[in-house]
Design a protein around this motif. Sequence first.
Motif, PDB file in Angstrom:
ATOM      1  N   VAL A 239      31.710 -27.454  11.706  1.00 18.49           N
ATOM      2  CA  VAL A 239      30.634 -27.605  10.720  1.00 18.49           C
ATOM      3  C   VAL A 239      29.792 -28.830  11.057  1.00 18.49           C
ATOM      4  N   ILE A 240      30.464 -29.947  11.338  1.00 23.72           N
ATOM      5  CA  ILE A 240      29.791 -31.196  11.729  1.00 23.72           C
ATOM      6  C   ILE A 240      30.274 -31.530  13.134  1.00 23.72           C
ATOM      7  N   SER A 241      29.413 -31.375  14.126  1.00 24.60           N
ATOM      8  CA  SER A 241      29.876 -31.475  15.513  1.00 24.60           C
ATOM      9  C   SER A 241      30.058 -32.910  15.987  1.00 24.60           C
ATOM     10  N   ASP A 242      29.328 -33.862  15.364  1.00 21.86           N
ATOM     11  CA  ASP A 242      29.375 -35.234  15.884  1.00 21.86           C
ATOM     12  C   ASP A 242      28.930 -36.201  14.798  1.00 21.86           C
ATOM     13  N   ILE A 243      29.586 -37.350  14.712  1.00 24.99           N
ATOM     14  CA  ILE A 243      29.174 -38.434  13.818  1.00 24.99           C
ATOM     15  C   ILE A 243      29.021 -39.695  14.673  1.00 24.99           C
ATOM     16  N   PRO A 244      27.792 -40.069  15.009  1.00 24.87           N
ATOM     17  CA  PRO A 244      27.599 -41.304  15.790  1.00 24.87           C
ATOM     18  C   PRO A 244      28.125 -42.522  15.036  1.00 24.87           C
ATOM     19  N   ASN A 245      28.557 -43.537  15.759  1.00 24.67           N
ATOM     20  CA  ASN A 245      29.104 -44.741  15.125  1.00 24.67           C
ATOM     21  C   ASN A 245      28.116 -45.403  14.167  1.00 24.67           C
ATOM     22  N   GLU A 246      26.828 -45.416  14.565  1.00 23.04           N
ATOM     23  CA  GLU A 246      25.840 -46.057  13.691  1.00 23.04           C
ATOM     24  C   GLU A 246      25.686 -45.302  12.375  1.00 23.04           C
ATOM     25  N   VAL A 247      25.928 -43.987  12.415  1.00 24.61           N
ATOM     26  CA  VAL A 247      25.909 -43.189  11.186  1.00 24.61           C
ATOM     27  C   VAL A 247      27.133 -43.513  10.335  1.00 24.61           C
ATOM     28  N   ALA A 248      28.293 -43.612  10.976  1.00 26.23           N
ATOM     29  CA  ALA A 248      29.530 -43.923  10.258  1.00 26.23           C
ATOM     30  C   ALA A 248      29.461 -45.306   9.606  1.00 26.23           C
ATOM     31  N   GLU A 249      28.718 -46.219  10.217  1.00 29.77           N
ATOM     32  CA  GLU A 249      28.544 -47.550   9.635  1.00 29.77           C
ATOM     33  C   GLU A 249      27.556 -47.541   8.474  1.00 29.77           C
ATOM     34  N   ASP A 250      26.741 -46.505   8.394  1.00 35.52           N
ATOM     35  CA  ASP A 250      25.708 -46.432   7.362  1.00 35.52           C
ATOM     36  C   ASP A 250      26.100 -45.421   6.283  1.00 35.52           C
ATOM     37  N   SER A 251      25.761 -44.138   6.465  1.00 35.59           N
ATOM     38  CA  SER A 251      26.096 -43.113   5.471  1.00 35.59           C
ATOM     39  C   SER A 251      26.193 -41.752   6.143  1.00 35.59           C
ATOM     40  N   ILE A 252      27.393 -41.185   6.175  1.00 33.07           N
ATOM     41  CA  ILE A 252      27.529 -39.857   6.786  1.00 33.07           C
ATOM     42  C   ILE A 252      26.909 -38.788   5.892  1.00 33.07           C
TER      43      ILE A 252
END
Length: 240
Positions: free
Chosen positions: A149-162
Motif C-alpha cells: 500500500v505504501i511502498s516507501d517512507i523517506p527518512n525526511e518524511v518520517a521525521e516530519d509527518s507520514i
Amino acid sequence: MIDLNKFNDIYLQLEAAILEKKYLPGELLPSENELSKQFQASRETIRKALALLLENGYIQKQQGKGSIVLDVNRFVFPVAGLTSFKELQESQKMPSQTIVTKNQTGPISKPLMERLHLPKETQVISLERVRKIQGEAVILDYDFLLADVISDIPNEVAEDSIYDYIENDLGLTISYAQKEITVEPVTKQDKELLDLNGDSHVVVVRSDVYMQDTTLFQYTESRHRMDKFRFVEFARRKQV
C-alpha cells in the motif's frame, strides 16, 4: 455586548499567567467580579474569556468555588481522534523533535502477522521513532506500514509527518483506526531510548489504521512517558 477583541485579549493574558506559573495548579483564579475590575470589562466578557480557558484545558469550573487552574504540563492526547504527532505538536505548540532510529523494509514478523491476520509473505516498512518534547525523549513510536500500500517512507518524511505524505503526496485517504490503550511495564528498549525519570511503566497506544476503502495499511505502537500526557475523549451520555 461582548467585545471580541477584548475577551480574546483577556484570555491570552490569563493563559500567559497560567503558563508562567503566576497561578499554580489547584489554585483559584480571581472571581468574575475581581477579573471584571482588573480588566475593566463586563462580566459577560470575562465569562467568555473563562469559557475559552475551560475549552483549552487550562481551568475547571467548580460550582461554589470558581475557576480552578489545571496542571498544563501534560499535553492532551486525543483518544478518539486519528491525529498525527505533527498535528498535535502544531495545535498544542509543543517544542518537539523527531529522531528516526530505524527505517527498513522486510518480511512481517510472526507476532504481527498473527495479530493482523496477514500472510507470512507480507512485506512491511518498519519505522522506529523517538519523540522529544522540551528536550526530553518521552515517546517511542513503532510503525509498520504494508509495503503493497505504501511502498516507501523517506527518512525526511518520517521525521516530519507520514500522514501528510500519504494524503498530500500519495493522494490516499486515511479513514479510521481501532485503538487499544494499556499501561505496561517499561521494556529494555524503553529504558535505552526514553528519558523515564525513574518511571516503571509507560502508557501504550496500539492502533490498526485503515484507508477509506477499509484497506488496513498501518499498525502502530506508541509508548508514552506517563507524566507528560492526558489521554482524553469527548463523551456524551445517551438518553434512554
